[in-house]
Scaffold this motif. Structure first.
Motif, short mmCIF file in Angstrom:
data_model
loop_
_atom_site.label_atom_id
_atom_site.label_comp_id
_atom_site.label_asym_id
_atom_site.label_seq_id
_atom_site.Cartn_x
_atom_site.Cartn_y
_atom_site.Cartn_z
N PRO A 206 4.41 -2.48 3.55
CA PRO A 206 3.76 -1.69 2.49
C PRO A 206 2.26 -1.50 2.73
O PRO A 206 1.72 -0.43 2.43
CB PRO A 206 4.03 -2.53 1.23
N LEU A 207 1.58 -2.51 3.32
CA LEU A 207 0.15 -2.36 3.59
C LEU A 207 -0.10 -1.28 4.63
O LEU A 207 -1.04 -0.49 4.51
CB LEU A 207 -0.43 -3.70 4.07
N ILE A 208 0.74 -1.21 5.65
CA ILE A 208 0.59 -0.17 6.67
C ILE A 208 0.82 1.21 6.05
O ILE A 208 0.09 2.16 6.33
CB ILE A 208 1.58 -0.41 7.83
N VAL A 209 1.82 1.30 5.16
CA VAL A 209 2.10 2.58 4.49
C VAL A 209 0.91 2.98 3.62
O VAL A 209 0.50 4.14 3.60
CB VAL A 209 3.38 2.47 3.64
N ALA A 210 0.35 2.02 2.89
CA ALA A 210 -0.81 2.32 2.04
C ALA A 210 -2.01 2.73 2.87
O ALA A 210 -2.81 3.58 2.46
CB ALA A 210 -1.16 1.09 1.18
N THR A 211 -2.14 2.14 4.06
CA THR A 211 -3.22 2.50 4.98
C THR A 211 -3.07 3.94 5.44
O THR A 211 -4.03 4.72 5.46
CB THR A 211 -3.24 1.56 6.20
N ASP A 212 -1.85 4.31 5.83
CA ASP A 212 -1.58 5.68 6.26
C ASP A 212 -1.86 6.66 5.12
O ASP A 212 -2.31 7.79 5.35
CB ASP A 212 -0.14 5.83 6.72
N ALA A 213 -1.58 6.23 3.88
CA ALA A 213 -1.80 7.10 2.72
C ALA A 213 -3.27 7.12 2.29
O ALA A 213 -3.65 7.90 1.43
CB ALA A 213 -0.93 6.64 1.56
N LYS A 214 -4.09 6.23 2.89
CA LYS A 214 -5.52 6.13 2.58
C LYS A 214 -5.76 5.88 1.09
O LYS A 214 -6.62 6.49 0.47
CB LYS A 214 -6.25 7.38 3.04
N SER A 215 -4.93 4.99 0.54
CA SER A 215 -5.07 4.64 -0.88
C SER A 215 -5.81 3.31 -0.98
O SER A 215 -5.22 2.25 -0.81
CB SER A 215 -3.69 4.54 -1.53
N MET A 216 -7.11 3.37 -1.26
CA MET A 216 -7.93 2.16 -1.27
C MET A 216 -7.47 1.17 -2.34
O MET A 216 -7.40 -0.03 -2.11
CB MET A 216 -9.39 2.53 -1.46
#
Length: 402
Positions: A206-216
């Motif tokens: 999930p952290l990698i997905v959030a990183t790709d989504a650029k959701s701080m």
């Protein structure tokens, strides 16, 4: 319905439908289900559709949307559930005993479409036996859909009714889906229900997905929960096209410093590893794009944090080679060889730098060292052959000059 006014108002009038067309009946039934017009819906089903045979349940279950598209295979219960038509839902489920888990062409149940709303139909269906964990043909459950929409009320309802928090589809878990959409609220609810923040699906967390989504906000939430930072950094290093941005690194550093339960002696080390991995990732991306000056600068910054990484010196040596600076290339290659004396690539880098400096004898020796370490490395073998050819040519010229 004795008056002419009633007859005109109702689509069930026999004067109006002596031989009703199936398509027309279907449209009227679905419209009544959509509008929650229970009396009209009942008449259409029992009088027109069933035609007095006493089998309204079978008749309505068999009636499906036939148009090709997203609604293909929809039943009346799908329509009623998706529109929040609670009275029609009650009639279908409690009086006609229609299967509450009817599926459309894609394997989707009425409950799934009820999750698109915050009305009472979803709760009603759950209270009357709907399977909260039933997945469609793609493996997505109701919780996946609610998480994708960021529908916090529905996420809470499904979990309260016992939905499994960790179902896996092609898109990952509901936490993956919420992270990919940047739905902070839905993520927080899932985490509060012990969703696995380090769950790896298709190589990503999930952290990698959030990183790709650029959701701080989502990144910070996952870091605070305890997500594996080193795993995310390793992913970005292996996938150079997914470069860690500065704000992401700063975000992680802030959380490591302030919000994370990291032992005092491990916090600085963890932060250093994350930043180093980010610099390496960006350096690799620059090297791939032949931006050698920027790549060399990024590798230099990474060396300050990790001065014992031989690969960094090898890669920076390659940058100097491409920029035509043989002396710097040789310095880095020598340091790389000192750290890893049995690494063929270190010998190769030394040989390449010496070739650039026209020291063909020294280059031949280094290439020969590398070939002894890896006899099947064709690149080193070709380089050795070229170095020996250049050495022979150089000696012949020297002899003629004398």
């Amino acid at each position: 319905m004795s008056s002419s006014t009633d007859a005109m108002a109702s689509p069930c009038s026999h004067d109006q439908f002596d031989e009703p067309d199936r398509g027309t009946v279907l449209n009227y039934i679905f419209q009544a289900a959509s509008d929650d017009e229970l009396s009209i819906f009942k008449e259409l089903v029992t009088i027109i559709l069933d035609n007095g045979r006493g089998r309204p349940k079978e008749a309505i279950e068999e009636l499906r949307v036939e148009d090709v598209g997203q609604l293909e295979g929809f039943s009346a219960l799908h329509i009623a559930a998706s529109k929040g038509s609670l009275e029609v839902c009650r009639y279908l489920v409690e009086e006609l005993l229609v299967d509450v888990d009817l599926v459309d062409k894609e394997g989707r149940t009425p409950l799934l479409f009820a999750t698109y709303h915050n009305g009472g139909t979803a709760e009603y269906l759950l209270d009357h036996g709907a399977n909260q964990d039933k997945a469609d043909h793609d493996g997505s459950t109701l919780l996946h859909y609610a998480a994708e929409l960021g529908n916090c009320e529905m996420v809470e309802l499904l979990l309260a009714k016992g939905a499994y928090v960790e179902p896996v589809s092609a898109c990952g878990t509901p936490l993956h889906v919420a992270a990919g959409k940047g739905h902070y609220g839905a993520m927080k609810i899932l985490l509060d229900h012990n969703a696995d923040y380090n769950k790896m699906v298709n190589g990503v967390t999930p952290l990698i997905v959030a990183t790709d989504a650029k959701s701080m906000k989502c990144i910070k939430l996952l870091v605070k929960a305890g997500a594996n930072l080193k795993e995310a950094a390793a992913y970005t290093t292996l996938h150079a096209e997914k470069v860690v941005s500065d704000y992401f690194l700063n975000c992680i550093m802030e959380d490591v410093d302030a919000n994370r339960d990291v032992p005092f002696d491990q916090g600085p080390m963890l932060k250093r590893e994350i930043v180093t991995s980010g610099l390496i990732s960006r350096g690799s991306n620059s090297l791939k794009n032949k931006d050698y000056v920027v790549a060399a600068k990024l590798y230099s910054k990474a060396m300050v944090l990790d001065p014992d990484d031989a690969v960094l010196f090898s890669d920076r040596s390659l940058c100097w080679l491409q920029l035509g600076d043989g002396k710097k290339a040789l310095l880095d290659a020598n340091r790389c060889r000192k750290m890893r004396p049995h690494w063929p690539k270190a010998c190769h880098r030394q040989g390449e730098a010496l070739m650039l400096l026209k020291d063909y004898e020294g280059a031949s020796e280094r290439f020969w060292d590398g070939l002894k370490l890896d006899p099947v490395d064709t690149d080193i073998e070709d380089a050795l052959r070229e170095a020996m050819k250049s050495l022979k040519t150089s000696r012949s010229r020297s002899m003629r000059a004398n």
